[in-house]
Scaffold this motif. Structure first.
Motif, PDB file in Angstrom:
ATOM      1  N   ASP B 136       0.716  -0.629   0.063  1.00 53.53           N
ATOM      2  CA  ASP B 136       0.273   0.460  -0.321  1.00 53.53           C
ATOM      3  C   ASP B 136       0.736   1.193  -0.360  1.00 53.53           C
ATOM      4  OD1 ASP B 136      -2.302  -0.818   0.012  1.00 53.53           O
ATOM      5  OD2 ASP B 136      -2.683  -1.642   2.133  1.00 53.53           O
ATOM      6  N   ARG B 137       2.099   0.906   0.009  1.00 57.44           N
ATOM      7  CA  ARG B 137       3.066   2.629   0.066  1.00 57.44           C
ATOM      8  C   ARG B 137       2.943   2.626  -1.127  1.00 57.44           C
ATOM      9  NH1 ARG B 137       7.639   2.198   4.082  1.00 57.44           N
ATOM     10  NH2 ARG B 137       6.759   0.819   5.659  1.00 57.44           N
ATOM     11  N   LEU B 138       3.493   4.116  -1.244  1.00 59.73           N
ATOM     12  CA  LEU B 138       3.568   5.481  -2.519  1.00 59.73           C
ATOM     13  C   LEU B 138       5.277   4.949  -2.428  1.00 59.73           C
ATOM     14  CD1 LEU B 138       1.670   8.456  -2.178  1.00 59.73           C
ATOM     15  CD2 LEU B 138       1.359   6.458  -3.828  1.00 59.73           C
ATOM     16  N   PRO B 139       6.301   4.410  -4.542  1.00 62.32           N
ATOM     17  CA  PRO B 139       6.746   4.716  -4.975  1.00 62.32           C
ATOM     18  C   PRO B 139       7.878   5.332  -3.420  1.00 62.32           C
ATOM     19  CG  PRO B 139       5.526   4.562  -6.297  1.00 62.32           C
ATOM     20  CD  PRO B 139       4.855   4.837  -5.436  1.00 62.32           C
ATOM     21  N   LYS B 140       7.248   6.713  -2.989  1.00 63.09           N
ATOM     22  CA  LYS B 140       9.030   7.496  -2.811  1.00 63.09           C
ATOM     23  C   LYS B 140       9.272   7.403  -1.602  1.00 63.09           C
ATOM     24  CE  LYS B 140       4.901  11.177  -2.252  1.00 63.09           C
ATOM     25  NZ  LYS B 140       4.384  12.361  -2.610  1.00 63.09           N
ATOM     26  N   GLU B 141       8.039   6.115  -0.900  1.00 58.96           N
ATOM     27  CA  GLU B 141       8.271   6.384   0.795  1.00 58.96           C
ATOM     28  C   GLU B 141       9.306   5.124   0.534  1.00 58.96           C
ATOM     29  OE1 GLU B 141       3.264   7.578   1.669  1.00 58.96           O
ATOM     30  OE2 GLU B 141       4.181   5.568   1.335  1.00 58.96           O
ATOM     31  N   LEU B 142       9.804   4.460  -0.321  1.00 60.03           N
ATOM     32  CA  LEU B 142      10.857   3.205  -0.221  1.00 60.03           C
ATOM     33  C   LEU B 142      12.671   3.867  -0.662  1.00 60.03           C
ATOM     34  CD1 LEU B 142       8.883   0.838  -2.322  1.00 60.03           C
ATOM     35  CD2 LEU B 142       8.227   1.289  -0.094  1.00 60.03           C
ATOM     36  N   SER B 143      13.401   3.011   0.403  1.00 62.63           N
ATOM     37  CA  SER B 143      14.443   2.910  -0.033  1.00 62.63           C
ATOM     38  C   SER B 143      14.666   2.835  -2.043  1.00 62.63           C
ATOM     39  CB  SER B 143      14.982   2.150   1.000  1.00 62.63           C
ATOM     40  OG  SER B 143      15.087   0.591   0.135  1.00 62.63           O
TER      41      SER B 143
END
Lengths: 274, 364, 293
Positions: B136-143
């Motif tokens: 459910d995250r957005l791409p920019k919330e990932l490393s």
């Protein structure tokens, strides 16, 4: 709420290195920019049958007149209709054009964007006269389509500018990625490009509407007694009829425009922060 | 069905590519066959044409001449979205306005799968790259590494005929890179899918690939297994590009069955003697052994030790041969312990690990 | 390598070159619309001005010799120059301030410029109509000072005053855009070399801002020459500007060739004056000459 806090803290450290005379000058310029616009508002509540200022007495009769006279409401309705159709048409054409400009080589795109901006540069009277000449031949004077077509030309530059600035932050590689995942050009545009440039498209739409809603010169030529836009009616009210209802109309127009323009300036900002 | 599609070779025949903006050929008459299920790397310096060939296979550009086919069917006129090839981009190109789940589901939605099937496939793909908790995250919330995995899941979730990767690990730091390399190898094993992998990092290519195609200046210099390329390069360019080596220029002397170079002479095998036009001998540093010079062994290559560098797993010794040719050897700790800087040494190697090539533009 | 690591994934452009396929196609609808409803009409009236009823410069000659048009043209140019100069004097310090103040105040000052820019021109002209009428606020003000009969309505002076206010945004926006690119470190450097603030401002900042001044002035001047609503409502037929003449020819006489000729004349004169201005500024300022080369 947060906005209020902000403005307080801003006032505390305002204009740190401006000399006093320059600050005074700026206040005068701001007054010069705004006050002549605002003077219309008290006029609209006047009780008198003329344009004298300051207004005498208080009444809502001009608003009542505005909303009960078929002439005024018809022209308002026409303006809204023309404005919305123009906004839709200009947004579709302008967005497609902006997308194509963004994908072209600089040599081409420079020429094309110059061409699209031309309606902004050619003096209004000349365009009005020219389109009037053509529309007389095509019997489009006084037609809804005629108004929409002419206004769309004037609104296109605003849509293209607005969408182009959104597109400059768009990575075209995303379209390539979408195509590699099975999306054809149209689907890739609708599912990836459009959602990402939406702020620019929306402000383009609003600016196109405002452009059409305010347009006066071309409309003066294209008007017929059967089809008038609000600005045309206002013009006639000042120039020939001395009808104080125009002050109520002007107030309403100022209100609507201000709300829309402020929205345009606020909406993209909010999107960026999210 | 799915298995069958994987068993399709990608064939590139006589492809030439010239971009309208430049006069040079980006690809010059390139032919290549990629076997079903193979891990094939395109290796070369930037501008050598490897990314161009990948975009040609993916359909992002069309060749000036030549054809590309998959499973025997020519796909040249086919638009990218009809080619059914997964692509992982260097900068991932995740859709920033969609969650991880929606990104991975995107290719399935384009194929009009039903909801439950999409959910199942996306969940499986995310599990494969070990990102199931992040749906459910957005791409920019990932490393960066996690984004890379999402890009990966998105490119394989629809069971493409092959997976094309354009320097997918280029933007990761060194530790993450080697971790992702192992992941890639694991996923390739598990899926049995054809992988085409573009990189300019020779170590990465050697570690991962079944076969490597080395690109130089719009041409393929050599195609082969990592061992082939490393120990038996077909040209000086390949030899140099794939790692450090000792390079001796000279010529074959049939009388004495040796290769004579200013640095010394080496005995040749019978097959090597037949390579009459060979003018360069390449020896990898791992093949070299070094002994302190004694009066008894006078033939062979003599050199002086210039520098000894401890690199953790082994020791790198830099030398200078009698004629000034630089030399390099990789030794174990115990082998190197006998050496000192400035010492005169005798250099030798296993005859089977020397390699003769012909090079036209022989320069230092 | 470093650059690749530092680049934010997804933000940098794709490495794949695409052939620009079908990009041009998307522009076609807009181009057709522009061709039919803009380029064709403009071309038509220019064409008519040379060919109808007979081929030649007849319309142009009669315009130049009818004894009215030349006067109107000169008046129009004078109003354009006055409005350009007035907006420059009023707008220059304001635009400069916008580059110096805090971001919050900059937004306020910008909004103050943008709002009237978008508010209906008739509403704004109507406000000046009220102010300039007999017994209006301006008249009352001067009566209080003992000067009677200051009625600006129906004079070209009144038109110029209203136009100055209406066009202020056209001056401030380009000025601000250009000024915000000027490196203010230069001013500080001049200060540290001993120049007095006023001197360094006049010697360094003003020449640097000259290209902004030029674009602001050109824009206001050009728009002012073609302005119609404000002169039509606030001016009078015996002090008409060129746009009124053009409109009247069409509305009263349906004389499109004549209107087209007047429009062309306006355009040509505009271009000549802008060219001369540009040349003068470049002569005066070697900095701009280099910038333009």
């Amino acid at each position: 709420m947060t906005v209020k806090h902000n403005s307080v803290s801003l006032r505390a450290r305002r204009q740190p290195n401006l000399p006093i005379w320059l600050r005074a000058w700026n206040v005068v310029v701001m007054a010069l920019l705004i006050l002549p616009v605002l003077i219309v508002i008290p006029m609209s509540f006047s009780d008198a049958r003329n344009f004298s200022f300051p207004p005498k007495g208080f009444s809502l009769r001009w608003y009542e007149n505005f909303f009960t006279s078929a002439k005024w409401t018809d022209s308002l309705f026409t303006s809204l209709q023309v404005g919305i159709l123009t906004a839709v048409l200009a947004t579709v054409l302008g967005t497609l054009a902006a997308v194509s400009i963004a994908r072209m080589s600089p040599k081409f795109s420079g020429f094309l964007s110059g061409l699209y901006m031309a309606p902004m540069i050619v003096p209004g009277v000349i365009f009005a006269v020219a389109i009037y000449a053509v529309f007389l031949r095509w019997q489009l004077v006084g037609s809804l389509f005629g108004f929409v077509a002419a206004h769309t030309m004037l609104a296109l530059p605003f849509v293209i500018t607005s969408v182009s600035s959104s597109l400059s932050g768009y990575n075209p590689g995303l379209t390539t990625a979408a195509s590699s995942l099975g999306a054809g050009p149209v689907r890739a545009f609708l599912t990836v490009t459009l959602p990402l440039i939406l702020p620019g498209v929306v402000s383009g739409f609003v600016l196109a509407f405002v452009t059409s809603f305010d347009e006066s010169v071309v409309s003066l030529f294209l008007q017929t007694p059967n089809l008038e836009t609000l600005p045309v009616n206002m013009y006639n009210a000042i120039a020939t009829e001395i009808d104080p209802t125009v002050s109520a109309a002007a107030t309403l127009v100022i209100l609507v425009t201000t709300i829309l323009v402020v929205l345009v300036q606020v909406v993209p900002g909010r999107n960026k922060r999210k | 069905m799915q298995k069958l599609e994987h068993e399709q070779a990608i064939t590139v025949s006589n492809v030439t590519m010239q971009y309208p903006s430049s006069t040079a050929l980006a690809l010059n008459d390139v032919s290549l066959e990629i076997q079903p299920g193979e891990f094939m790397s395109f290796l070369g310096p930037s501008g050598s044409g490897k990314t161009t060939l990948l975009s040609l296979i993916a359909g992002f550009v069309n060749p000036s001449s030549g054809t590309v086919s998959i499973g025997g069917n020519q796909i040249d006129g086919l638009k990218p979205h009809r080619r059914d090839l997964g692509v992982v981009f260097q900068n991932y190109l995740l859709f920033p306005h969609m969650s991880v789940f929606d990104n991975v589901a995107y290719p399935l939605r384009q194929r009009k799968m039903d909801k439950s099937q999409i959910r199942e496939k996306v969940t499986r793909a995310l599990a494969l790259v070990r990102l199931d908790p992040y749906a459910d995250r957005l791409p920019k919330e990932l490393s960066g590494g996690q984004q890379q995995r999402v890009a990966f899941a998105r490119a394989i979730v629809f069971d493409p005929r092959a997976l094309l990767m354009d320097e997918p690990l280029g933007a990761l730091d060194k530790n993450l890179r080697s971790e992702m390399q192992r992941e890639l190898a694991r996923i390739h094993r598990e899926l049995g899918m054809t992988f085409v992998f573009v990189t300019h990092d020779q170590e990465e290519a050697l570690v991962l690939s079944d076969r490597i195609a080395v690109f130089n200046d719009g041409r393929i210099e050599q195609i082969g297994t990592p061992e082939d390329l490393y120990y038996r390069p077909s040209s000086l360019f390949v030899g140099r590009f794939l790692g450090d080596s000792n390079v001796f220029s000279g010529k074959i002397d049939v009388e004495t069955s040796t290769f004579i170079s200013p640095a010394g002479s080496a005995y040749l095998t019978r097959e090597e003697l037949e390579k009459t036009d060979a003018n360069v001998m390449i020896v990898r540093p791992e093949a070299i052994s070094i002994a302190p010079k004694t009066d008894t062994n006078t033939d062979g290559f003599e050199a002086a030790v210039r520098e000894i560098v401890f690199t953790g797993s082994n020791v790198t010794v830099y030398m200078e041969f009698g004629d000034g040719t630089p030399g390099i050897a990789k030794l174990t700790m115990s082998e190197a312990s006998k050496l000192a800087v400035g010492q005169a040494v005798t250099v030798s190697w296993d005859q089977l690990r020397q390699h003769l090539i012909h090079d036209d533009g022989l320069t230092s | 390598m470093t650059a690749q690591i530092l680049s934010i994934p997804g933000s940098s452009k794709s490495r794949f070159r695409t052939g620009g396929v079908s990009a041009g196609g998307l522009a076609i609808p807009a181009l057709i619309a522009l061709g039919v409803f803009f380029v064709y009409p403009i071309t038509l009236i220019v064409w008519l001005s040379f060919t109808s009823p007979e081929i030649g410069f007849g319309h142009y000659l009669s315009l130049l010799t009818d004894g009215v048009t030349v006067t109107v043209m000169l008046r129009t140019i004078a109003v354009g120059l006055i409005v350009g100069l007035a907006t420059l004097i009023i707008g220059y310090p304001y635009a400069y301030s916008m580059t110096v103040v805090s971001p919050g105040w900059r937004t306020v000052m910008m909004t103050m410029v943008m709002l009237p820019f978008w508010v209906n021109i008739i509403a704004r002209t109507f406000a000046w109509f009220i102010l300039e009428s007999r017994g209006g606020l301006i008249d009352q003000f001067f009566q209080a000072l003992g000067i009677n009969g200051v009625v600006l309505l129906n004079t070209w002076g009144g038109v110029a005053i209203a136009m100055t206010q209406v066009m202020l945004p056209f001056m401030v926006l380009p000025l601000y855009t250009q000024m915000s690119t000027i490196d203010r470190g230069l001013l500080r450097a001049a200060g540290s070399l001993g120049a007095k603030p006023v001197a360094s401002f006049a010697r360094i900042y003003m020449p640097l801002s000259l290209s902004g001044v030029m674009s602001g002035f050109s824009l206001v001047f050009v728009v002012a020459l073609g302005f119609y609503i404000t002169p039509a409502l606030l001016g009078s037929p015996d002090q008409a500007l060129l746009s009124q003449i053009i409109a009247t020819r069409v509305q009263k006489l349906l004389d499109f060739p004549g209107a087209g000729a007047a429009g062309m004349l306006l355009l040509v004169v505009t271009l000549i004056i802008l060219g001369v201005l540009n040349w003068l500024v470049r002569q005066a300022n070697p900095l701009m000459k280099r910038g333009a080369a």
